[in-house]
Design an enzyme around this catalytic site. Structure first.
Site, PDB file in Angstrom:
ATOM      1  N   GLU A 100       0.861  -1.117   0.010  1.00 57.21           N
ATOM      2  CA  GLU A 100       0.059  -0.111   0.001  1.00 57.21           C
ATOM      3  C   GLU A 100       0.855   1.134  -0.053  1.00 57.21           C
ATOM      4  OE1 GLU A 100      -2.877   0.154   3.055  1.00 57.21           O
ATOM      5  OE2 GLU A 100      -3.511  -2.128   2.729  1.00 57.21           O
ATOM      6  N   GLU A 167      -8.813   1.427  -4.431  1.00 59.44           N
ATOM      7  CA  GLU A 167      -9.676   1.035  -3.474  1.00 59.44           C
ATOM      8  C   GLU A 167     -10.485   2.288  -3.105  1.00 59.44           C
ATOM      9  OE1 GLU A 167     -10.706  -1.098   0.650  1.00 59.44           O
ATOM     10  OE2 GLU A 167      -8.552  -1.304  -0.143  1.00 59.44           O
TER      11      GLU A 167
END
Length: 250
Positions: A100, A167
């Site tokens: 991430e 996302e």
């Protein structure tokens, strides 16, 4: 043709889903929420991820590509440490590792790719950063954050990542990023224009009755089926119906 990604955390699920048209199994750190009872992904460890990646690899028997999440604090602060942890997940059976972040983790990204390991990036709503952003909130609603999203995506592509998960962002922001990149984007709560989609398998299968994110489509209601089966089993044991003749060794 779009890429189909689905989370997978154990050997049985991998075996069941290996011939169902899935392109990539994601052994997500979402295992913390979904299987381990944590309120978020932050407590998930490298040992947890190695354990579940090995399980998926055993059930998958090489049919579907496997991506494994690098958990919180396994890659952010030290590039050498990041590369060593990534090697452990590859040794456990992963074909990709997923990280991430963008520019802030670029040293780790380069070190991992330099070690010959394929990376999937992850931008937008990043669950490992929920304490910084104040919870699970849709990201990239303003011009400044959208600009950073695109810049980070381009940096990841230039560094050599294989694809990027987007996302929890507005559909038009995901569309802009997807159109600018040559590598695929994989959406989860990012609309229709990504190069593929990923869902948590337990969400897709309807294992949760109390909460359903807007981006989830339930393709089954296994929670209801499982509960009904358990109630029937309980009833038959208590009433002496089970085991029956066919269940008894002579």
């Amino acid at each position: 043709m779009k890429i189909v990604m689905l989370t997978c955390y154990d050997a049985l699920t991998a075996t069941l889903l290996a011939d169902c048209g899935i392109d990539v199994f994601l052994v997500g750190d979402s295992v913390g929420n979904v299987k381990l009872g944590y309120k978020n992904t932050l407590p998930v460890t490298m040992d947890d991820m190695i354990h579940h990646t090995k399980a998926v690899a055993r059930g998958n028997v090489g049919k579907v590509k496997i991506a494994a999440d690098m958990p919180y604090k396994s890659y952010e602060d030290n590039a050498t440490f990041a590369a060593e942890n990534a090697k452990k997940l590859i040794a456990a059976g992963a074909d990709y590792v997923k990280l991430e972040g963008g520019r802030e983790i670029m040293d780790s990204v380069k070190a991992i790719i330099g070690a010959g390991i394929k990376i999937i990036g992850h931008l937008g709503l990043m669950p490992q950063s929920i304490e910084k952003i104040g919870g699970y909130k849709i990201q990239c609603r303003d011009e400044e954050s959208r600009k950073k999203l695109l810049e980070d995506a381009i940096l990841l592509e230039q560094a050599g990542v294989s694809m990027i998960v987007l996302e929890g962002i507005p559909e038009d922001a995901a569309k802009t990023v997807t159109e600018k990149l040559k590598i695929p984007t994989i959406g989860i709560g990012a609309g229709r224009y990504c190069g593929g989609q990923v869902l948590v398998s337990d969400d897709m299968l309807g294992m949760f009755e109390t909460f359903k994110p807007k981006f989830v489509k339930r393709y089954a209601n296994l929670a209801g089926v499982i509960k009904q089966a358990a109630k029937q089993y309980s009833k038959e044991v208590k009433e002496g119906i089970f085991p029956e003749e066919e269940n008894i060794y002579k």
